[in-house]
Write a protein that holds these residues in place. Structure first.
Motif, short mmCIF file in Angstrom:
data_model
loop_
_atom_site.label_atom_id
_atom_site.label_comp_id
_atom_site.label_asym_id
_atom_site.label_seq_id
_atom_site.Cartn_x
_atom_site.Cartn_y
_atom_site.Cartn_z
N GLY A 185 0.79 -1.23 0.02
CA GLY A 185 0.10 -0.11 0.00
C GLY A 185 0.82 1.19 0.16
N GLU A 186 0.72 2.16 0.97
CA GLU A 186 1.38 3.46 1.00
C GLU A 186 2.74 3.36 1.78
OE1 GLU A 186 -0.99 6.57 2.36
OE2 GLU A 186 -2.25 6.48 0.39
N ARG A 187 2.89 1.91 2.50
CA ARG A 187 3.91 1.57 3.46
C ARG A 187 4.95 1.03 2.55
NH1 ARG A 187 2.00 -0.77 8.96
NH2 ARG A 187 3.93 0.06 9.59
N ARG A 188 6.04 0.54 3.37
CA ARG A 188 7.16 -0.48 2.83
C ARG A 188 7.69 -1.18 3.75
NH1 ARG A 188 11.78 3.47 -0.18
NH2 ARG A 188 12.09 3.95 2.38
N VAL A 189 8.24 -2.27 3.51
CA VAL A 189 8.89 -3.14 4.33
C VAL A 189 10.40 -3.18 3.77
CG1 VAL A 189 9.26 -5.75 5.35
CG2 VAL A 189 6.84 -4.71 4.90
N LEU A 190 11.50 -2.89 4.62
CA LEU A 190 12.74 -3.00 4.04
C LEU A 190 13.53 -4.26 4.66
CD1 LEU A 190 11.84 0.09 3.26
CD2 LEU A 190 14.14 0.90 4.39
N VAL A 191 14.12 -5.15 3.84
CA VAL A 191 14.58 -6.17 4.36
C VAL A 191 16.25 -6.05 4.18
CG1 VAL A 191 14.69 -8.67 4.39
CG2 VAL A 191 12.79 -7.41 3.93
N PHE A 192 16.99 -5.99 5.19
CA PHE A 192 18.33 -5.93 5.10
C PHE A 192 18.91 -7.30 5.41
CE2 PHE A 192 17.13 -1.53 5.96
CZ PHE A 192 18.32 -0.80 5.20
N ALA A 193 20.01 -7.75 5.18
CA ALA A 193 20.49 -8.99 5.51
C ALA A 193 22.30 -9.07 5.69
CB ALA A 193 20.25 -9.97 4.45
N GLY A 194 22.53 -9.69 6.76
CA GLY A 194 24.10 -9.98 6.94
C GLY A 194 24.33 -11.35 7.26
N GLY A 195 25.36 -11.82 7.13
CA GLY A 195 25.79 -13.04 7.91
C GLY A 195 26.95 -13.20 8.42
N HIS A 196 27.26 -13.71 9.66
CA HIS A 196 28.35 -13.76 10.57
C HIS A 196 29.29 -14.78 10.17
CE1 HIS A 196 30.88 -13.64 14.18
NE2 HIS A 196 30.80 -12.37 14.05
N THR A 197 30.64 -14.85 10.53
CA THR A 197 31.46 -15.90 10.27
C THR A 197 31.10 -17.07 11.15
OG1 THR A 197 32.84 -14.78 11.80
CG2 THR A 197 33.38 -14.65 9.34
N ASP A 198 30.61 -16.91 12.29
CA ASP A 198 30.28 -18.11 13.06
C ASP A 198 29.22 -19.04 12.46
OD1 ASP A 198 27.86 -16.84 13.56
OD2 ASP A 198 28.30 -16.31 15.73
N SER A 199 28.72 -18.61 11.44
CA SER A 199 27.70 -19.44 10.70
C SER A 199 28.28 -20.56 9.73
CB SER A 199 26.68 -18.82 10.17
OG SER A 199 26.98 -18.11 8.85
N GLY A 200 29.76 -19.96 9.45
CA GLY A 200 30.73 -21.00 8.48
C GLY A 200 30.91 -20.15 7.20
N ILE A 201 30.57 -18.85 7.21
CA ILE A 201 30.73 -18.16 5.97
C ILE A 201 32.17 -17.78 5.83
CG2 ILE A 201 30.46 -15.95 4.78
CD1 ILE A 201 27.76 -15.65 6.23
N ASP A 202 32.72 -18.08 4.68
CA ASP A 202 34.20 -17.88 4.33
C ASP A 202 34.51 -16.44 4.19
OD1 ASP A 202 36.91 -17.38 3.61
OD2 ASP A 202 36.72 -19.55 2.33
N PRO A 203 35.45 -15.74 5.24
CA PRO A 203 35.71 -14.31 5.22
C PRO A 203 36.06 -13.94 3.52
CG PRO A 203 36.76 -15.16 7.11
CD PRO A 203 36.10 -16.50 6.27
N ARG A 204 36.55 -14.81 2.89
CA ARG A 204 37.04 -14.47 1.51
C ARG A 204 35.72 -14.20 0.71
NH1 ARG A 204 40.97 -19.49 0.52
NH2 ARG A 204 39.46 -20.40 1.42
N TRP A 205 34.57 -14.50 0.94
CA TRP A 205 33.32 -14.36 0.38
C TRP A 205 32.91 -12.81 0.35
CZ3 TRP A 205 29.67 -19.38 0.84
CH2 TRP A 205 30.29 -20.18 0.31
N GLU A 206 33.43 -11.99 1.44
CA GLU A 206 32.84 -10.71 1.69
C GLU A 206 32.82 -9.89 0.23
OE1 GLU A 206 33.84 -7.28 4.73
OE2 GLU A 206 35.43 -8.53 4.35
#
Length: 368
Positions: free
Chosen positions: A165-186
């Motif tokens: 409608g006249e409103r919005r939903v803003l979805v931001f996302a981040g992932g931490h290395t403690d979930s197994g994300i390789d820091p080189r994927w940044e």
């Protein structure tokens, strides 16, 4: 409940590997895992436990009983964490477990009418940067918004914006290395990748706060999707709890949407804002994997929070489903009661109560 918004939050949707192999067009099933070398074996393992699984399935097959529930709950915005690359790339990353789904199968995401797929997780670059770029192209071509990964850092940190409608939903996302994300994927200013949270420091929080406050309007609702923590276990690290509180206190976030654990975790209502510490997997190919039965990972949840015009929680309904044959089915009443009791127990510190609403629905009771 005038001016309220209802969201649908799905945890990890993992449509690669065995799930991909039962669809009409599949990628090469080759795997490089320590024990399993073909994605087809995950289908075989599941069939040994639950019987025959059909092949060449329709796009709605994997959702099963979830689809009529989605229709009945009539959410304004549907969000899932897609923990699978959508690509034919062969640029395998040396990480042991690699997920990918053939782009031709993107209809299985469209049939659920997902508005947003968050991508800041530890599998979206399993098949390299080319695999990520194809994933972004396919999802955007399917008119599914993305956030949390992108062609460069600005793209990865830009929220998915969904008008209601006249409103919005803003979805931001981040992932931490403690979930197994390789820091080189940044993601960097020039290179594709994920929005990586290297720590939970005030500096990290300040960056998120600046991004939120630069875009937020007075009547917006802000969701922060965060991929964090271990796959198994109910403990919430104190640094996760503190960071979730700070997202609400200092960054202007209305709802913290956490995931990574393969089973649902505790829930908190903090300053009348909802924190989901771990939504669990909604779709995966784990049915034939043993050793974690105590967590009942076959029980899956869909979360339907209702937020008022301030972004505060009015109510939370949870629809519980049971995975069998790579599809979601109506669970037994005892299964729903078990999960409700377990969630109430692990959320007790937050003074959150959970009760059955009959059928396969649970309802959260806010603290007084």
């Amino acid at each position: 409940m005038t001016n309220c918004l209802r969201l649908l939050l799905c945890g990890d949707v993992m449509t690669g590997r065995g799930i991909d192999q039962i669809m009409p067009k599949s990628v090469d099933p080759i795997l490089f895992e320590p024990v399993v070398q073909s994605a087809k074996e995950y289908v075989t393992l599941a069939e040994r436990r639950h019987g025959s699984i059909p092949r060449n399935v329709e796009p709605d097959y994997i959702w099963g009983n979830a689809l009529p529930l989605m229709g009945a709950m009539a959410s304004d915005v549907s969000i899932a964490n897609l923990e699978t690359a959508v690509t034919t790339s062969d640029d395998r990353q040396l990480k042991g477990i690699n997920y990918r789904m053939h782009p031709a199968n993107v209809a299985c995401l469209q049939t659920a009418h997902l508005d947003v797929c968050t991508l800041a997780n530890n599998h979206v670059l399993d098949w390299g940067k080319d695999g990520l770029l194809e994933t972004l192209k396919v999802l955007r071509g399917a008119e599914i918004k993305t956030t949390g990964a992108g062609i460069h850092l600005k793209d990865a940190t830009t929220p998915a914006v969904v008008p209601v409608g006249e409103r919005r939903v803003l979805v931001f996302a981040g992932g931490h290395t403690d979930s197994g994300i390789d820091p080189r994927w940044e993601a960097t200013a020039r290179d594709p990748g994920v929005h990586l949270l290297r720590d939970f420091s005030s500096r990290t929080l300040d960056g998120i706060a600046l991004a939120v406050k630069s875009l937020r309007r007075d009547d917006d609702v802000v969701v922060y999707s965060v991929h964090w923590g271990d796959n198994w276990g109910y403990d919430v690290p104190e640094e996760h709890r503190a960071f979730a509180h700070a997202l609400i206190d200092d960054a202007g976030v209305d709802l913290v949407f956490g995931h990574s654990s393969h089973h649902p975790k505790g829930i908190e209502v903090y300053r009348n804002k909802l924190i989901l510490y771990g939504c669990g997997d909604l779709i995966n190919d784990y049915e034939g994997i043993s050793g974690y039965e105590a967590f009942r990972p076959d029980l899956r949840g869909m979360y339907f929070p209702m937020l008022d015009y301030r972004g505060e929680l009015e109510r939370l309904d949870m629809a519980i489903l049971k995975a069998r044959g790579f599809a979601l089915h109506q669970p037994a009443a005892g299964d729903v009661d078990w999960l409700g009791d377990r969630l109430a127990e692990v959320s007790r510190e937050s003074v959150v109560g959970i009760r059955s609403r009959g059928a396969n629905l649970l309802e959260l009771r806010k603290p007084p």
